[in-house]
Design an enzyme around this catalytic site. Sequence first.
Site, PDB file in Angstrom:
ATOM      1  N   LYS A  51      -9.203  16.151 -13.094  1.00  0.00           N
ATOM      2  CA  LYS A  51      -9.261  15.841 -11.663  1.00  0.00           C
ATOM      3  C   LYS A  51      -8.043  15.005 -11.267  1.00  0.00           C
ATOM      4  O   LYS A  51      -7.309  14.497 -12.112  1.00  0.00           O
ATOM      5  CB  LYS A  51     -10.550  15.090 -11.338  1.00  0.00           C
ATOM      6  CG  LYS A  51     -10.659  13.730 -12.028  1.00  0.00           C
ATOM      7  CD  LYS A  51     -11.978  13.042 -11.704  1.00  0.00           C
ATOM      8  CE  LYS A  51     -12.047  11.685 -12.396  1.00  0.00           C
ATOM      9  NZ  LYS A  51     -13.283  10.956 -12.072  1.00  0.00           N
ATOM     10  N   TYR A  59      13.165  -8.891  -1.106  1.00  0.00           N
ATOM     11  CA  TYR A  59      12.559  -9.466   0.095  1.00  0.00           C
ATOM     12  C   TYR A  59      11.868 -10.804  -0.176  1.00  0.00           C
ATOM     13  O   TYR A  59      11.140 -10.955  -1.140  1.00  0.00           O
ATOM     14  CB  TYR A  59      11.524  -8.501   0.674  1.00  0.00           C
ATOM     15  CG  TYR A  59      12.079  -7.204   1.193  1.00  0.00           C
ATOM     16  CD1 TYR A  59      13.011  -7.190   2.223  1.00  0.00           C
ATOM     17  CD2 TYR A  59      11.658  -5.991   0.664  1.00  0.00           C
ATOM     18  CE1 TYR A  59      13.510  -5.986   2.721  1.00  0.00           C
ATOM     19  CE2 TYR A  59      12.149  -4.780   1.149  1.00  0.00           C
ATOM     20  CZ  TYR A  59      13.077  -4.790   2.181  1.00  0.00           C
ATOM     21  OH  TYR A  59      13.577  -3.601   2.659  1.00  0.00           O
TER      22      TYR A  59
END
Length: 378
Positions: free
Chosen positions: A35, A259
């Site tokens: 899956k 950042y």
Amino acid sequence: MTDLRLATINTGAITHNVETLRALVAPALVMAVVKADGYGHGAIESARAAISGGANWLGIADLTEALALRTAGIDAPLLAWLHQPGAIFGEAVRANVDLGVSNIAQLAEVAAASGTAFVHLKVDTGLHRNGAALSDWHEFFDAAAAHELAGRIRVRGIWSHLANAGAENDAQQIQQFSAAIVMAESVGLRPEFRHLAASEGAIKHPDARFTMVRLGISTYGLAPSDDVDASALGLVPAMTLSAPVVSVKRASAGAGVSYGFDFHCETDTTLALVPVGYGDGIPRHASNRGPVTINGYRGRVAGRVAMDQIVVDMGDAPVAVGDRAVLFGDPSNSVDSSLASGSAMPVPSADEWATAAGTINYEIVTRIGPRVVRRYEP
């Protein structure tokens, strides 16, 4: 042309892992779960590799995933179990996809589909997700028996899912599942496939194996829990994630990086820019912590993980534009490099990245995004 972002998938490792686990859980059959695009490894290629390793069944979450495998020519026994109301079950029946059924209403929908549906009845033994509640078991099994007698369905399996909440809870669930089998048989059902255990339960609890186990993360060489040693079991991680260094800079002690300047260089150091980021599934929570190897030298993410890139603090290691940075892979492998003078460090593992991000290895590999090219190697 060098791939900008690359997940190299060792299909031979998947085959090996299934072979290894199959020997461990025998005589129980093995369902390899593919899956979520094979936990990020590629569902079709993973399915073929697992079948080569002796997987008897394949497991998938939804019908779209199941039908994609059939379209690719994979004809192995296949179970899909997560269905929205109004799902087109007739198409699944025609494609010979077995259906996990979790409640009486869903059972009626499946029985109404054209053709005889092969079903695996799911019972809730304590996880409290999908599956018929204990109070509904009698009605659920009676309805299944009636539909089977009328030829609308054939009950091939009964199943549940362990919560992996400790030995005592697991034992209670195993006992409940055994009781569900007895109850189902009391109304005339004869499910051939009885499966409760996924990877963790299959490895840790022989009495949870019944006639089949569902192997998910372990198929890809990763441990299902912290107290399982994948390498000791002989499992091999199948995915290696890498990208080229696109910029190299020397930074002075105290310099801020990325950042917010959450990171400041402790000493003069070399910073390598690598073009992968949270847009590719690299967890932002691993900022300032995620491990990376370049030329066999170990560094770590410096500053925040950005959408498209990370900066890696490499200290005084020799790094050049074009060198390949490895974020994670098989730790038993080292990056062989003359620059490392024969003492290359192991590549980081998905488990290390999980620790750095405060998550689990399942998420690390499954979240790798579509911009990352998958290359398959035997």
